[in-house]
Design a protein around this motif. Structure first.
Motif, PDB file in Angstrom:
ATOM      1  N   LEU A  47       5.227-105.767  20.449  1.00 50.74           N
ATOM      2  CA  LEU A  47       5.049-105.682  21.902  1.00 50.74           C
ATOM      3  C   LEU A  47       4.203-104.467  22.283  1.00 50.74           C
ATOM      4  N   ASP A  48       4.417-103.361  21.590  1.00 52.09           N
ATOM      5  CA  ASP A  48       3.620-102.169  21.844  1.00 52.09           C
ATOM      6  C   ASP A  48       2.139-102.447  21.595  1.00 52.09           C
ATOM      7  N   ASP A  49       1.840-103.160  20.533  1.00 53.65           N
ATOM      8  CA  ASP A  49       0.446-103.520  20.240  1.00 53.65           C
ATOM      9  C   ASP A  49      -0.122-104.481  21.280  1.00 53.65           C
ATOM     10  N   ARG A  50       0.701-105.439  21.722  1.00 56.29           N
ATOM     11  CA  ARG A  50       0.254-106.372  22.757  1.00 56.29           C
ATOM     12  C   ARG A  50      -0.095-105.597  24.042  1.00 56.29           C
ATOM     13  N   ALA A  51       0.738-104.615  24.381  1.00 55.59           N
ATOM     14  CA  ALA A  51       0.459-103.799  25.569  1.00 55.59           C
ATOM     15  C   ALA A  51      -0.826-103.004  25.389  1.00 55.59           C
ATOM     16  N   GLY A  52      -1.030-102.458  24.192  1.00 47.87           N
ATOM     17  CA  GLY A  52      -2.241-101.696  23.927  1.00 47.87           C
ATOM     18  C   GLY A  52      -3.506-102.527  24.073  1.00 47.87           C
ATOM     19  N   ALA A  53      -3.426-103.787  23.667  1.00 44.65           N
ATOM     20  CA  ALA A  53      -4.589-104.670  23.797  1.00 44.65           C
ATOM     21  C   ALA A  53      -4.948-104.895  25.258  1.00 44.65           C
ATOM     22  N   VAL A  54      -3.924-105.053  26.113  1.00 42.33           N
ATOM     23  CA  VAL A  54      -4.186-105.249  27.543  1.00 42.33           C
ATOM     24  C   VAL A  54      -4.741-103.963  28.151  1.00 42.33           C
ATOM     25  N   GLU A  55      -4.211-102.812  27.745  1.00 42.33           N
ATOM     26  CA  GLU A  55      -4.722-101.544  28.255  1.00 42.33           C
ATOM     27  C   GLU A  55      -6.213-101.393  27.947  1.00 42.33           C
ATOM     28  N   ARG A  56      -6.590-101.729  26.745  1.00 39.64           N
ATOM     29  CA  ARG A  56      -8.009-101.606  26.374  1.00 39.64           C
ATOM     30  C   ARG A  56      -8.872-102.540  27.220  1.00 39.64           C
ATOM     31  N   GLU A  57      -8.360-103.741  27.486  1.00 38.41           N
ATOM     32  CA  GLU A  57      -9.123-104.688  28.288  1.00 38.41           C
ATOM     33  C   GLU A  57      -9.265-104.197  29.736  1.00 38.41           C
ATOM     34  N   LEU A  58      -8.240-103.516  30.235  1.00 33.57           N
ATOM     35  CA  LEU A  58      -8.280-103.004  31.606  1.00 33.57           C
ATOM     36  C   LEU A  58      -8.995-101.657  31.698  1.00 33.57           C
ATOM     37  N   GLY A  59      -9.206-101.020  30.553  1.00 34.80           N
ATOM     38  CA  GLY A  59      -9.860 -99.722  30.564  1.00 34.80           C
ATOM     39  C   GLY A  59      -8.961 -98.586  30.991  1.00 34.80           C
ATOM     40  N   VAL A  60      -7.657 -98.692  30.700  1.00 33.34           N
ATOM     41  CA  VAL A  60      -6.712 -97.625  31.041  1.00 33.34           C
ATOM     42  C   VAL A  60      -6.009 -97.149  29.776  1.00 33.34           C
ATOM     43  N   ARG A  61      -5.399 -95.968  29.890  1.00 34.26           N
ATOM     44  CA  ARG A  61      -4.630 -95.403  28.775  1.00 34.26           C
ATOM     45  C   ARG A  61      -3.328 -94.846  29.296  1.00 34.26           C
ATOM     46  N   ARG A  62      -2.262 -95.142  28.599  1.00 33.74           N
ATOM     47  CA  ARG A  62      -0.933 -94.734  29.069  1.00 33.74           C
ATOM     48  C   ARG A  62      -0.748 -93.220  29.079  1.00 33.74           C
ATOM     49  N   ASP A  63      -1.504 -92.485  28.231  1.00 33.91           N
ATOM     50  CA  ASP A  63      -1.381 -91.025  28.201  1.00 33.91           C
ATOM     51  C   ASP A  63      -2.217 -90.344  29.271  1.00 33.91           C
ATOM     52  N   ARG A  64      -3.008 -91.145  30.003  1.00 43.51           N
ATOM     53  CA  ARG A  64      -3.888 -90.579  31.036  1.00 43.51           C
ATOM     54  C   ARG A  64      -3.641 -91.200  32.408  1.00 43.51           C
ATOM     55  N   ASP A  65      -3.314 -92.486  32.424  1.00 50.04           N
ATOM     56  CA  ASP A  65      -3.116 -93.224  33.672  1.00 50.04           C
ATOM     57  C   ASP A  65      -1.655 -93.645  33.812  1.00 50.04           C
ATOM     58  N   ASP A  66      -1.292 -93.988  35.044  1.00 57.42           N
ATOM     59  CA  ASP A  66       0.051 -94.526  35.291  1.00 57.42           C
ATOM     60  C   ASP A  66       0.039 -96.016  34.954  1.00 57.42           C
ATOM     61  N   VAL A  67       0.631 -96.358  33.814  1.00 56.56           N
ATOM     62  CA  VAL A  67       0.650 -97.738  33.337  1.00 56.56           C
ATOM     63  C   VAL A  67       2.087 -98.240  33.346  1.00 56.56           C
ATOM     64  N   ALA A  68       2.326 -99.292  34.108  1.00 60.62           N
ATOM     65  CA  ALA A  68       3.643 -99.937  34.139  1.00 60.62           C
ATOM     66  C   ALA A  68       3.592-101.205  33.290  1.00 60.62           C
ATOM     67  N   VAL A  69       4.704-101.532  32.678  1.00 57.25           N
ATOM     68  CA  VAL A  69       4.796-102.721  31.822  1.00 57.25           C
ATOM     69  C   VAL A  69       5.919-103.601  32.326  1.00 57.25           C
ATOM     70  N   VAL A  70       5.663-104.910  32.334  1.00 59.67           N
ATOM     71  CA  VAL A  70       6.693-105.890  32.674  1.00 59.67           C
ATOM     72  C   VAL A  70       6.887-106.801  31.468  1.00 59.67           C
ATOM     73  N   VAL A  71       8.089-106.823  30.936  1.00 58.15           N
ATOM     74  CA  VAL A  71       8.441-107.750  29.866  1.00 58.15           C
ATOM     75  C   VAL A  71       9.039-108.982  30.529  1.00 58.15           C
ATOM     76  N   CYS A  72       8.345-110.114  30.435  1.00 61.36           N
ATOM     77  CA  CYS A  72       8.769-111.327  31.146  1.00 61.36           C
ATOM     78  C   CYS A  72       9.294-112.368  30.165  1.00 61.36           C
ATOM     79  N   SER A  73      10.571-112.676  30.292  1.00 62.89           N
ATOM     80  CA  SER A  73      11.208-113.686  29.454  1.00 62.89           C
ATOM     81  C   SER A  73      11.394-114.970  30.263  1.00 62.89           C
ATOM     82  N   ARG A  74      11.820-116.051  29.590  1.00 63.52           N
ATOM     83  CA  ARG A  74      11.967-117.326  30.287  1.00 63.52           C
ATOM     84  C   ARG A  74      13.181-117.354  31.200  1.00 63.52           C
ATOM     85  N   GLY A  75      14.202-116.557  30.893  1.00 66.87           N
ATOM     86  CA  GLY A  75      15.406-116.557  31.715  1.00 66.87           C
ATOM     87  C   GLY A  75      16.430-117.542  31.194  1.00 66.87           C
ATOM     88  N   SER A  76      17.699-117.216  31.341  1.00 69.48           N
ATOM     89  CA  SER A  76      18.774-118.025  30.777  1.00 69.48           C
ATOM     90  C   SER A  76      19.981-118.006  31.691  1.00 69.48           C
TER      91      SER A  76
END
Length: 408
Positions: free
Chosen positions: A123-152
């Protein structure tokens, strides 16, 4: 963070097999991902691994067990389910008990994928891939993450989504990590995204916590894109599902070892079928769950009368047996088996069931496959030969003469 495993085989090739059970999807791509995971796990563990599905895809669990019962004495069930909800706690155990009553076969039932260091790393790697696509970095910008599951409807499973989200947050420089759901329970993805917008982060990374690239994963992407359009001051983008990443094999290997050594641990202290949880008192004892599982099974039986449903199980025109005993396996028969199945699925005309077989008595001539009712045996079959066997023999009834080992 990926863990290592001793995956050397401890038994003969045909003494043990694994059944990898996925949910099943109306999207063929999602089902193919489960089949690829099964093939990759077979390569990793060097024992037979077949895939089966709870619904919406074939083969069903009982069909897959029947086929494996002919070539193995011990079967270990490994779940693709991410969390322990009704499928893991009720539907699969019911199918296993029915299989035990039908076959002379030792069956070990493993646990769900659950929360595992390899998954958090993924999941950390998946988040990193999106950050690179958006041009942001978690150590420099305010990056929020949403983990979305199907729900039960199972609070235990929903609680694990929140735990997973917290573990992804710990030790990393995200501004915040929130858990959300696509349906059934709250907070929904839409609610979570709108709530995060009030904090005005530079970017929101949405991680679909789903195995396959199915309908729900697309819905996560669509909802995230709509939010991105509505809130121009926040960049939002959804990442990829877990897919067939090799780190999942580490988790499957652990769950396999736990099941075969009798060390499976379930979260019984928070299971709604075992303890009184507020709002779920009527579920204690599992009676309602068992009724649901039986009703769910009957719904599949009702669908067999519908021509356009994937549960129609008419007898196939051909049965193809692929020897996966030790000698043929060492010569590549598991790869031939998977390639034959792939070619058959891609064909518009092939009507065949392709299964494993124990020794066909032609050791040294392998990989060996037999096509019935034609009584044609092929020897020295490679993966590149699979397409000709399907397109020529199974589709058009034309024997591939240069591969014929013997005709009975």
């Amino acid at each position: 963070m990926t863990t290592s495993h001793d995956t050397s085989p401890t038994t003969a090739f045909d003494d043990e097999a694994i059944l990898l059970i996925g949910h099943g999807s109306r999207r063929a791509k999602s089902n193919e991902q489960v089949r690829k995971l099964a093939a990759d796990l077979e390569t990793r563990l060097e024992i037979p691994v077949d895939a089966a599905f709870l619904e919406l895809a074939e083969p069903a669990i009982d069909e897959a067990v029947s086929e494996l019962a002919m070539v193995t004495s011990e079967l270990t069930v490994v779940h693709c389910s991410l969390f322990a909800a009704s499928h893991v706690k009720n539907d699969v155990p019911l199918a296993i008990e029915q299989a035990r009553a039908t076959h002379d076969l030792a069956i070990n039932n493993g646990s769900h994928l659950g929360i595992h260091p390899a998954i958090i790393d993924l999941l950390d790697d998946r988040a990193g891939a999106v950050e690179r696509e958006l041009g942001v970095r978690r150590d420099r910008d305010d990056v929020a993450v949403v983990v979305c599951s199907r729900g039960s409807s199972d609070p235990d499973a929903n609680g694990d989504v929140h735990k997973l989200s917290r573990l992804l947050y710990e030790g990393r420089e995200f501004d915040r990590v929130e858990a959300s759901f696509i349906g059934v329970t709250e907070p929904t993805l839409e609610e979570t995204l709108h709530g995060l917008s009030k904090h005005r982060p530079d970017a929101i990374v949405v991680l679909p916590y789903m195995l396959g690239d199915g309908v729900l994963t697309r819905r996560v992407r669509d909802w995230t894109a709509e939010f991105d359009d509505d809130y121009p001051y926040v960049d939002a983008l959804a990442g990829e599902a877990l897919g067939t990443d090799s780190r999942l094999l580490d988790v499957f290997a652990d769950r396999w070892q736990e099941a075969r050594t009798g060390s499976v641990e379930m979260s019984c202290d928070t299971c709604k079928y075992k303890v009184d949880l507020a709002g779920y008192e009527e579920d204690v004892g599992g009676a309602r769950a068992m009724l649901r599982a039986l009703t769910h099974q009957e719904s599949h039986a009702d669908r067999t009368d519908l021509d356009d449903e994937p549960h129609d199980h008419d007898a196939p025109k051909n049965h193809v047996a692929v020897c996966t005993n030790r000698t043929c396996a060492e010569m590549g028969s598991p790869r031939v088996l998977e390639r034959l199945r792939q070619q058959a699925r891609d064909s518009d005309h092939c009507d065949a069931r392709i299964t494993r077989s124990s020794c066909l008595g032609r050791c040294g001539d392998g990989p060996v496959i037999a096509v019935y009712p034609d009584g044609v045996w092929y020897g020295d079959v490679g993966t590149t030969d699979a397409k000709r066997i399907v397109t020529d023999h199974l589709d058009r009834g034309r024997i591939v003469s240069e591969l014929v080992d013997q005709t009975l």
